[in-house]
Structure formats: structure tokens, C-alpha cells
Write an enzyme that holds these catalytic residues in place. Structure first.
Site, PDB file in Angstrom:
ATOM      1  CB  SER A 253      -0.872   0.028   1.247  1.00 53.14           C
ATOM      2  OG  SER A 253      -0.044   0.163   2.397  1.00 53.14           O
ATOM      3  CE  LYS A 254      -2.378   6.889  -1.901  1.00 47.50           C
ATOM      4  NZ  LYS A 254      -2.961   7.659  -2.981  1.00 47.50           N
TER       5      LYS A 254
END
Length: 489
Positions: A253-254
Site C-alpha cells: 500500500s502507498k
RNA sequence: GGCCCUAUCGUCUAGCGGUCCAGGAUAUCGGCCUCUCACGCCGAAGACACGGGUUCGAGUCCCGUUGGGGCUACCA
């Protein structure tokens, strides 16, 4: 003999920056297609009107191309199965939804979001599974009619009993009881299909032979299978790839990892290195080679060698690999990449000859192209900024340093330009023999004077590139700095 | 919580019943090379999650436990 063609698809959703996971799944789809002489298709899954944006689509296609993937059909290249944007296929979905409604495989639902939320709330309280309660499914025909053309969705009518067996090419058959499957919304109230419907319809209509996607889809595959069944279609072969993970093993995930392909491009990762790294995630070469090209991967590819544990995306190993690729480049090719690199472009002042001279000195030191920015700074920044104390190797005093550097400057000044590193080195080494400082100390002081740094490429090669004038003036600067009285107060 | 997937060094992995006191890569540490850094080379340390089976024999097969992950939206 009709051999059905392998057709696979890369199906990004244009709801954000180009994602490394898209490239990862895309890579395996692409390679699989190439291995089987099949076709690789790009299909844009822009069914979320609220989040989809055209600019994301453009960025995604651009980044997938950048990383080295290619496709035979897609929104940008056309093809016989278009359109390749789901938002342009609404009539197809509507037609198929009607078919499901007519056959009784799906039903209309008028429940409001508020009611659905209330139902879920209650289920949470009761610790019951969170699923649609079937309110509209049980509506009598007259009751349904009464809703007229009030906004509605269409839901899949999942059988109450039994189960569906998912056949995944990588795993044993997976049985999922129908009690676990929700009456999935197929058509939203805005007339757009959900992923589930659009995916199945398109995969069939576009004649996909294999669906290679991420593991997160396994649990919804029964819904897809039910749709294939309701339409009377043969499902494709499903292959669920492991999910890329953050260091803490959650889905990548970012928040926890750079995931944008643009990030890697900007940092100066080489696309072929990134792709090679992605290939190593859950897959290995038969001979365990770790550095290989896309074509070599295709030559040796087989899904037999997939491993299902979710691989952690490890930046350190990527950096190492990227360094390997940088070192494999010819100096000329590296210069070219540096000049193209958005990250370092601003420094290069369009002086490509200078870059060509610097490149060989830095090549084995760069892990990303972006490292050039900092590592080559002293080739561009004048005057140098460094601490006076750096010119004084362990305990040596300024007076000595001034003397030594002044003498070295004289020795060097005897060389007319252009300078050659071997000649400079010979002179300085000769000088060292009679000097009061050992070579180590002299070289370090000289290095600081030339680069302002304790770590640099080989001294004399660096001086050759910097050139006579700059080197002599930097030596003067160093001596001046040493002579400058310590400021008090 | 329910369902599903998954499980070898910190990380990526090889291993598809005996050739494994588990191999490679990376990262870490040490050494060599050396004007520094880096590259390169050499070396060290480091794993079969646990418990039951099956078998003459299990990292490899089965079951359970535990850990991790995913799904559980009118997002994909």
C-alpha cells in the site's frame, strides 16, 4: 485442428497513479501470452464513476509501456474486441443484465443505502455474517411492480444451498459454501456494472482463455462462476497470483511503500531492473539466475515455478538489482539515460560532453540514476562548501596543510592542460616521497580540496575531468580556507 | 467474528520422500584489493513455525494448532 488461442488481459482501474501491482500482474500476463503465442489485452475497468479519471488511464498506459510491457489490443491501439474501456460498453452489460433478470438468475433491489447500513449494523451487533438480508429477493411480483422506476440495483441471486468449487491452476480445488456468498450487486443504480459483472461479461465476450489476477479475488470467484453458469458460458482458467506485501506483510500500500510506477521512474530505477525484480516476486528461473531480461524470462517461463507465499517488496534488493543493471550499461548508454532522467536533468546544463566524462567515474557507484544528483554535485557546484577541519587528516595542523597543499599546487601547475590522470598521479607520487605527509593523508586532503567530500571517485581521474583551471582554483580556495583566522564571537 | 488462501535464513528464493548436519541471492559483519568510496573477490553468522500422524525414511505427503494475509461495499 483448432487450437484455441491464449488470450489474457491486464485490467487496471484508473482510480489512481500507475500501481506497481498492476505492472506485477501485467508482467505475468504478458509473459504467459508471449510464451503461448497468445494475445495480451489491456482493458480499462473504469466502472467506478466517482474515482475513475481519464488522466490516470493515460498515466497507467504510459507507465506500463515505460516498464517494458506491450499489448496487442487496448484502448490506445484498438483491436477486434473493443471498445476496451468498460465505460464505453454499458449497453453490452445492460443487455446481459436483462438476460439474467429474465432467467431469474438476478433480481432488482430497491433497498436504500441507509437501509443496507442499518441491516449491517444489526448484523454486526448480532455478530452475524455481514450479508444482504434478501429483502427484495423475497418481494412478490406486485410489490416489486409497486416500486415502478424508483432507483434500483440488480443483484445476483445466489442459491441458498450447496457450494461452488473454484478451480485455480495453482491450488487444489477450493469449495465455497453458498451461505458464504452475498447477493452481489451486479448493476449499480447509476447504470454502471460492478467489477464482477463487467469482468465476467468482458472476459467472455473478449474470449479470454486465462484470468491471471491477484489472490484477493479468490473469494469472489464463486460469484463469477455463477455468472458464467447463468449465461451458459465456459469459464476461463483462473490463476491467482500472490499479493505483493509491505515489510509488515500487509497488502502492499502507498502508506507503507512507494507503489507508484512514476516514483520508480523519477528515482531513476531502470525499467528493465524493476521488471526483473518483479519477476523475482513469487517466481524463479529454473537455474536460479536472478538477473535476466524479459526475453530470457519468456524463454524459460513456466507457471510451475510460481510460489504462493506473499512476497515482501524489498527496496534494498531492488536497489542492488538496479545497480547491477546500471553497471551493465555501456558508459555511453548510461550517459544517455542520465540525460533523459527527469531527476538529474536540471543539473546537467545540457553539457552532454561533461556528462560523458563524469559517467565512467560514477557508474559503479550509482544504485539509481537519481544518485547522480548528489554524487556528481561537486562537478557542478562552485565554490565547494566544506568544513575546514576536513582538510586536516587526524591531528595534522593547518600550517602543515597549507605548506603541503601549496607545494602540491605548484607540482600540478607545472602540467599544462589538458590534464591526464596518470601523469598527475606520477607527479604527485613523486612529490609524496619527499613530503612530510604520507600518501594517505595527502590524497585525502587533496580529495577534500577537489571534491569537498571524503568519498569520491578516484582522485586523479576526477581531477582530469574537473580540469586544470578548476582544480588549481579549488586548491587556492583550500589554502585560503586554512589560512583564514578562526572567527571569534 | 465468518469464510478462504498461505507458511524454508531479516528479505527474495532453491528444494517437488532418501543425494539437505538445507543450496543461491540480498542485507549484515569480517578480510582482501586500494588514494577514499564503490565495484570485484574471499569468508562468517543466519531458516525448514509448532504438534501429531503416514512411511524403513519428511523441509518435502496428511491432519490439527499457531502465525501471516485476503475477502466480507451500489471499490476494484
Amino acid at each position: 485442428m483448432t487450437q484455441s488461442q491464449v488470450r489474457v488481459r491486464i485490467a487496471p482501474s484508473p482510480t489512481g497513479a500507475p500501481h506497481v501491482g498492476t505492472a506485477y500482474i501485467g508482467l505475468f500476463n504478458y509473459v504467459f501470452a508471449r510464451v503461448h503465442d497468445g494475445r495480451c489485452v489491456i482493458r480499462i475497468e473504469d466502472t467506478d464513476q466517482a474515482r475513475s479519471e481519464r488522466r490516470y488511464e493515460e498515466d497507467i498506459l504510459r507507465s506500463l509501456r515505460w516498464v517494458g510491457l506491450a499489448w496487442d489490443e487496448g484502448p490506445d491501439v484498438g483491436g477486434a474486441y473493443g471498445p476496451y474501456r468498460q465505460s464505453e460498453r454499458l449497453s453490452i452489460y445492460r443487455k446481459h443484465v436483462q438476460q439474467l433478470l429474465d432467467s431469474g438468475a438476478a433480481y432488482r433491489c430497491w433497498c436504500t443505502p441507509e437501509r443496507l447500513e442499518a441491516v449491517r449494523q444489526q448484523q454486526r451487533q448480532d455478530k452475524a455474517p455481514l450479508r444482504y438480508d434478501g429483502h427484495c429477493r423475497r418481494l412478490a411480483e406486485a410489490e416489486a411492480k409497486a416500486h415502478g422506476d424508483q432507483p434500483s440495483v440488480v443483484r445476483l441471486k445466489v442459491p441458498e444451498d450447496g457450494g461452488t468449487v473454484v478451480h485455480d491452476a495453482f491450488r487444489d480445488p477450493i469449495t465455497i459454501e453458498h451461505g458464504q456468498v452475498d447477493d452481489q450487486v451486479l448493476l449499480k443504480s447509476d447504470g454502471y456494472p460492478t467489477y464482477h459483472l463487467a469482468n465476467v461479461v468482458d472476459d467472455h465476450v473478449m474470449e479470454m482463455s486465462h484470468v491471471i489476477r491477484a489472490e484477493e479475488w479468490i473469494s469472489s470467484t464463486p460469484k463469477h462462476l455463477m455468472l458464467y453458469h447463468a449465461f451458459g458460458w465456459a469459464p476461463p482458467v483462473f490463476m491467482h497470483m500472490p499479493l505483493l506485501r509491505n515489510a509488515d506483510r500487509s497488502k502492499i500500500s502507498k502508506r507503507k511503500n512507494p507503489v507508484s510506477l512514476r516514483y520508480y521512474e523519477r528515482q531513476g530505477y531502470l525499467p528493465e531492473a524493476l521488471l526483473n525484480f518483479l519477476a523475482l516476486m513469487g517466481w524463479s528461473m529454473p537455474d536460479e539466475r536472478e538477473v535476466f531480461t524479459l526475453d530470457e524470462m519468456i524463454e524459460s517461463f513456466s507457471f510451475d515455478r510460481i510460489s504462493l507465499g506473499g512476497p515482501v517488496f524489498d527496496l534494498q534488493k531492488l536497489e542492488w538489482l538496479n545497480g547491477m543493471y546500471i553497471r551493465q550499461l555501456s558508459p555511453a548508454a548510461l550517459s544517455e539515460r542520465l540525460l533523459e532522467s527527469t531527476r538529474v536533468k536540471s543539473r546537467l546544463l545540457n553539457d552532454s560532453a561533461y556528462v560523458d566524462a563524469i559517467t565512467p567515474l560514477l557508474q559503479e557507484r550509482l544504485r539509481t540514476l537519481g544518485d547522480f544528483q548528489d554524487m556528481a554535485a561537486f562537478f557542478y557546484d562552485t565554490p565547494l562548501a566544506y568544513d575546514k577541519a576536513m582538510l586536516l587528516p587526524k591531528g595534522r595542523n593547518p600550517r602543515e596543510a597549507v605548506k603541503v597543499l601549496t607545494e602540491v599546487a605548484e607540482v600540478l601547475a607545472r602540467h599544462a592542460g589538458p590534464w591526464h590522470d596518470a601523469e598527475l598521479e606520477a607527479s604527485v607520487r613523486t612529490y609524496v616521497e619527499g613530503a612530510k605527509w604520507p600518501g594517505r593523508d595527502l590524497f585525502m586532503a587533496l580529495r577534500i580540496a577537489m571534491t569537498g567530500r571524503t568519498a569520491s571517485p578516484p582522485l586523479f581521474a576526477t581531477m582530469q575531468v574537473l580540469g586544470r583551471d578548476l582544480c588549481l582554483s579549488r586548491l587556492e580556495d583550500a589554502v585560503a580556507l586554512l589560512q583564514k583566522p578562526v572567527k571569534s564571537g
